[in-house]
Design a protein around this motif. Structure first.
Motif, short mmCIF file in Angstrom:
data_model
loop_
_atom_site.label_atom_id
_atom_site.label_comp_id
_atom_site.label_asym_id
_atom_site.label_seq_id
_atom_site.Cartn_x
_atom_site.Cartn_y
_atom_site.Cartn_z
N LEU A 1 8.93 6.38 2.10
CA LEU A 1 7.61 6.86 2.52
C LEU A 1 6.61 6.81 1.36
O LEU A 1 5.44 6.49 1.55
N LYS A 2 7.08 7.11 0.15
CA LYS A 2 6.20 7.01 -1.02
C LYS A 2 5.80 5.57 -1.28
O LYS A 2 4.66 5.28 -1.64
N ASN A 3 6.76 4.65 -1.10
CA ASN A 3 6.45 3.22 -1.26
C ASN A 3 5.43 2.77 -0.22
O ASN A 3 4.54 1.96 -0.52
N LEU A 4 5.56 3.27 0.99
CA LEU A 4 4.59 2.95 2.04
C LEU A 4 3.21 3.48 1.68
O LEU A 4 2.21 2.78 1.85
N GLU A 5 3.16 4.68 1.17
CA GLU A 5 1.88 5.29 0.75
C GLU A 5 1.22 4.43 -0.33
O GLU A 5 0.03 4.13 -0.27
N THR A 6 2.00 3.99 -1.32
CA THR A 6 1.48 3.15 -2.40
C THR A 6 0.98 1.82 -1.86
O THR A 6 -0.09 1.35 -2.23
N ALA A 7 1.75 1.21 -0.98
CA ALA A 7 1.36 -0.07 -0.40
C ALA A 7 0.06 0.06 0.40
O ALA A 7 -0.82 -0.81 0.33
N TYR A 8 -0.04 1.12 1.16
CA TYR A 8 -1.24 1.34 1.97
C TYR A 8 -2.47 1.55 1.09
O TYR A 8 -3.53 0.99 1.34
N LYS A 9 -2.33 2.34 0.02
CA LYS A 9 -3.45 2.56 -0.90
C LYS A 9 -3.85 1.26 -1.59
O LYS A 9 -5.04 0.96 -1.71
N ASN A 10 -2.86 0.50 -2.03
CA ASN A 10 -3.16 -0.77 -2.69
C ASN A 10 -3.87 -1.74 -1.75
O ASN A 10 -4.77 -2.47 -2.16
N PHE A 11 -3.48 -1.75 -0.48
CA PHE A 11 -4.12 -2.62 0.48
C PHE A 11 -5.60 -2.28 0.64
O PHE A 11 -6.46 -3.17 0.61
N PHE A 12 -5.92 -1.01 0.78
CA PHE A 12 -7.30 -0.62 1.01
C PHE A 12 -8.14 -0.65 -0.27
O PHE A 12 -9.35 -0.65 -0.20
N GLN A 13 -7.49 -0.69 -1.42
CA GLN A 13 -8.22 -0.82 -2.68
C GLN A 13 -8.22 -2.27 -3.17
O GLN A 13 -8.52 -2.54 -4.31
N LYS A 14 -7.87 -3.18 -2.27
CA LYS A 14 -7.89 -4.62 -2.53
C LYS A 14 -7.04 -5.02 -3.74
O LYS A 14 -7.41 -5.87 -4.52
N ARG A 15 -5.88 -4.37 -3.89
CA ARG A 15 -4.98 -4.70 -4.99
C ARG A 15 -3.72 -5.39 -4.50
O ARG A 15 -2.68 -5.31 -5.11
N THR A 16 -3.84 -6.09 -3.38
CA THR A 16 -2.67 -6.79 -2.86
C THR A 16 -2.73 -8.25 -3.29
O THR A 16 -3.78 -8.80 -3.61
N ILE A 17 -1.60 -8.88 -3.26
CA ILE A 17 -1.51 -10.29 -3.64
C ILE A 17 -1.66 -11.12 -2.38
O ILE A 17 -0.94 -10.92 -1.39
N LYS A 18 -2.58 -12.06 -2.42
CA LYS A 18 -2.77 -12.92 -1.26
C LYS A 18 -1.87 -14.15 -1.39
O LYS A 18 -1.78 -14.76 -2.43
N LYS A 19 -1.18 -14.46 -0.31
CA LYS A 19 -0.36 -15.66 -0.28
C LYS A 19 -1.22 -16.83 0.17
O LYS A 19 -2.01 -16.72 1.08
N SER A 20 -1.02 -17.96 -0.48
CA SER A 20 -1.82 -19.12 -0.10
C SER A 20 -1.03 -20.11 0.70
O SER A 20 0.12 -20.05 0.89
N ARG B 1 14.72 0.72 5.88
CA ARG B 1 13.88 -0.23 6.60
C ARG B 1 13.36 0.38 7.91
O ARG B 1 12.20 0.19 8.27
N LEU B 2 14.23 1.10 8.60
CA LEU B 2 13.83 1.72 9.86
C LEU B 2 12.71 2.74 9.64
O LEU B 2 11.69 2.72 10.34
N VAL B 3 12.88 3.61 8.66
CA VAL B 3 11.88 4.64 8.38
C VAL B 3 10.56 4.00 7.95
O VAL B 3 9.49 4.36 8.44
N TYR B 4 10.64 3.04 7.05
CA TYR B 4 9.43 2.36 6.56
C TYR B 4 8.69 1.69 7.72
O TYR B 4 7.48 1.88 7.89
N SER B 5 9.40 0.94 8.53
CA SER B 5 8.78 0.21 9.64
C SER B 5 8.18 1.15 10.68
O SER B 5 7.08 0.92 11.20
#
Length: 101
Positions: A82-101, A30-34
């Motif tokens: 760090l790899k999970n962070l990279e994937t999350a960042y790419k998904n965010f900018f490629q609009k593949r994230t789940i929006k919470k309502s 968690r520390l490294v990711y954050s």
């Protein structure tokens, strides 16, 4: 021919030492990711640039000298965060994230 999907459920019961190691590993992850997420956010907000996984993986080594308790946990787990962070960042900018309502 029929195909079957099988699943097995396992439950582990770690002893106190193992539980402490698991908790320490999750805390370090968690520390490294954050920390590296904050670095990416700051760089994007100031310069509109992004950092790659390789760059941040190289920065992880000096961080282990700065925070010696990171040496006590599995290095692969830290790199995977760090790899999970990279994937999350790419998904965010490629609009593949789940929006919470």
């Amino acid at each position: 021919m029929k195909t079957y999907n099988l699943a097995f459920k396992y439950r582990i019961y770690p002893n106190e030492t193992q539980a402490n190691t698991i908790n320490q590993t999750f805390g370090c992850i968690r520390l490294v990711y954050s920390r590296f997420l904050a670095q990416r956010k700051e760089l994007y907000e100031t310069e509109k640039k992004s950092v790659t996984y390789n760059t941040q993986a190289k920065e992880l080594v000096p961080l282990k000298f700065e925070l010696p308790f990171l040496k006590e946990v599995d290095s692969i787990a830290l790199q995977q965060s760090l790899k999970n962070l990279e994937t999350a960042y790419k998904n965010f900018f490629q609009k593949r994230t789940i929006k919470k309502s």
